[in-house]
Scaffold this active site. Structure first.
Site, PDB file in Angstrom:
ATOM      1  N   ASP A 245      -9.414   7.109   8.324  1.00 40.07           N
ATOM      2  CA  ASP A 245     -10.316   6.012   7.971  1.00 40.07           C
ATOM      3  C   ASP A 245     -10.379   4.967   9.078  1.00 40.07           C
ATOM      4  OD1 ASP A 245     -12.003   4.663   5.968  1.00 40.07           O
ATOM      5  OD2 ASP A 245     -10.397   3.173   5.880  1.00 40.07           O
TER       6      ASP A 245
ATOM      7  N   ILE B 227       0.834  -1.203   0.000  1.00 48.13           N
ATOM      8  CA  ILE B 227       0.000   0.000   0.000  1.00 48.13           C
ATOM      9  C   ILE B 227       0.867   1.251   0.000  1.00 48.13           C
ATOM     10  CG2 ILE B 227      -1.762   1.296   1.257  1.00 48.13           C
ATOM     11  CD1 ILE B 227      -2.681  -1.425   2.434  1.00 48.13           C
TER      12      ILE B 227
ATOM     13  N   ALA C  65      -4.446   3.007   8.053  1.00 49.70           N
ATOM     14  CA  ALA C  65      -3.828   1.763   8.538  1.00 49.70           C
ATOM     15  C   ALA C  65      -4.490   1.317   9.837  1.00 49.70           C
ATOM     16  CB  ALA C  65      -2.328   1.962   8.706  1.00 49.70           C
ATOM     17  N   ARG C  66      -3.983   1.782  10.972  1.00 46.77           N
ATOM     18  CA  ARG C  66      -4.555   1.457  12.277  1.00 46.77           C
ATOM     19  C   ARG C  66      -4.429   2.674  13.184  1.00 46.77           C
ATOM     20  NH1 ARG C  66      -6.596  -2.097   9.935  1.00 46.77           N
ATOM     21  NH2 ARG C  66      -6.511  -4.354  10.325  1.00 46.77           N
TER      22      ARG C  66
ATOM     23  N   HIS D 240     -13.788   3.349   7.848  1.00 46.52           N
ATOM     24  CA  HIS D 240     -12.934   2.174   7.630  1.00 46.52           C
ATOM     25  C   HIS D 240     -13.321   1.511   6.308  1.00 46.52           C
ATOM     26  CE1 HIS D 240     -10.300  -0.868   9.973  1.00 46.52           C
ATOM     27  NE2 HIS D 240     -10.052  -0.949   8.663  1.00 46.52           N
TER      28      HIS D 240
ATOM     29  N   GLU E  61     -14.550   1.499  16.771  1.00 44.77           N
ATOM     30  CA  GLU E  61     -15.367   1.544  15.559  1.00 44.77           C
ATOM     31  C   GLU E  61     -16.617   0.694  15.738  1.00 44.77           C
ATOM     32  OE1 GLU E  61     -12.902   0.300  12.286  1.00 44.77           O
ATOM     33  OE2 GLU E  61     -11.417   1.874  12.627  1.00 44.77           O
TER      34      GLU E  61
END
Length: 298
Positions: free
Chosen positions: A251, A152, A226-227, A275, A256
């Site tokens: 994102d 990515i 990513a995280r 996400h 979440e």
């Protein structure tokens, strides 16, 4: 081997059906996001669990001793499965990396553009009845720090080079890429945009701490597809308030979906997506095919 896909999304179900993608007779597909109790009911008597977005806690494996393997549909399985616990049980955990590299990179690129030109804020203003044109940042010639130069991150770096940005891309291990730099601090220093593309591990939790968040230019754009745990959250929120971070384009989040009390809901200098960076038909097709390959290889 009997397998259960516990949490197929409507989007993936549509891609499988419309694309005529194979579904082995030994694989049962459940659509939705099951609770822990529902997970136990689904997984009881199964040998393999296929999981896309649902956490599989140890209690599920306690109740389902027949499970021999978990195929996590993506990367970063440790966010959803206790890997140490699974290893102690002899449960193999597989991932399906690489299926959505281009899709995630394009989403990160879109977030960067939106943040640079204030698109989300102007959209919110127009819908609320105001008309306030806003200036922005031309990205050509600006420095982008890419943190994580895997599939990515490599796509993100290439896209940015293609529009004339200066790209400094750091990775934990050396990469044969023209934008690669060996030191993270060097990549971050003087950047106008920082984009995260690392997996979350014990070594990367909070890798962007308060000190490192001071290295880019004041008012820089932070993109995270990513995280959330890669960034020290108190430092992130503080620096958004103080202006060191001019805009966060996110994102991924610590929780979440976002709770009603989440501070991100109130931020004017943030662009938020749910996400969804990996969610394209092309990525879903590749995800399913790679998942089946991992299943058949068990």
């Amino acid at each position: 081997m009997r397998a259960i896909f516990v949490d197929c999304t409507p989007e993936l179900a549509r891609v499988i059906e419309q694309g005529g993608l194979p579904v082995p007779a030994t694989v049962e597909i459940n659509e939705g996001s099951p609770t822990e109790k529902e997970l136990i009911d689904l997984c009881r008597g199964k040998d393999v669990i296929l999981v896309e977005h649902t956490a599989v806690p140890p209690a599920v494996l306690d109740a389902c001793p027949a499970v021999q393997a978990i195929v996590f549909m993506g990367t970063g399985a440790g966010t959803y499965v206790d890997l140490d616990d699974a290893a102690r049980r002899g449960v193999k955990v597989c991932t399906t990396p690489g299926y959505g590299d281009r899709s995630v990179a394009e989403h990160a690129f879109a977030l960067m553009f939106s943040a640079a030109r204030g698109i989300a804020g102007m959209d919110r203003g127009i819908r609320a009845g105001t008309w306030t044109p806003a200036g922005g940042l031309q990205l050509k010639g600006e420095k982008l720090a890419v943190v994580g130069l895997g599939g990515i991150g490599g796509c993100m770096a290439d896209l940015a080079l293609g529009i004339g940005m200066e790209v400094a891309a750091w990775n934990r291990t050396p990469r044969d890429h023209p934008a690669y730099v060996a030191e993270l601090d060097d990549a971050l220093q003087g950047a106008s945009v920082v984009s995260l593309h690392l997996s979350l591990t014990a070594e990367t939790i909070g890798i962007l701490d308060g000190r490192r968040l001071m290295l880019p230019n004041r008012g820089f754009i932070l993109v995270n597809t990513a995280r959330a745990g890669l960034v020290d959250e108190p430092a992130l929120l503080r620096m958004l308030a103080e202006g060191q971070i001019g805009h966060a384009a996110l994102d991924v989040f610590p929780q979440e979906p976002l709770s009603p009390a989440s501070p991100y809901r109130e931020l004017e200098n943030a662009t938020l997506t749910a996400h969804a960076a990996y969610m394209t038909d092309a990525a879903y097709k590749e995800l399913w095919l790679r998942t089946l390959n991992a299943y058949h290889a068990l």
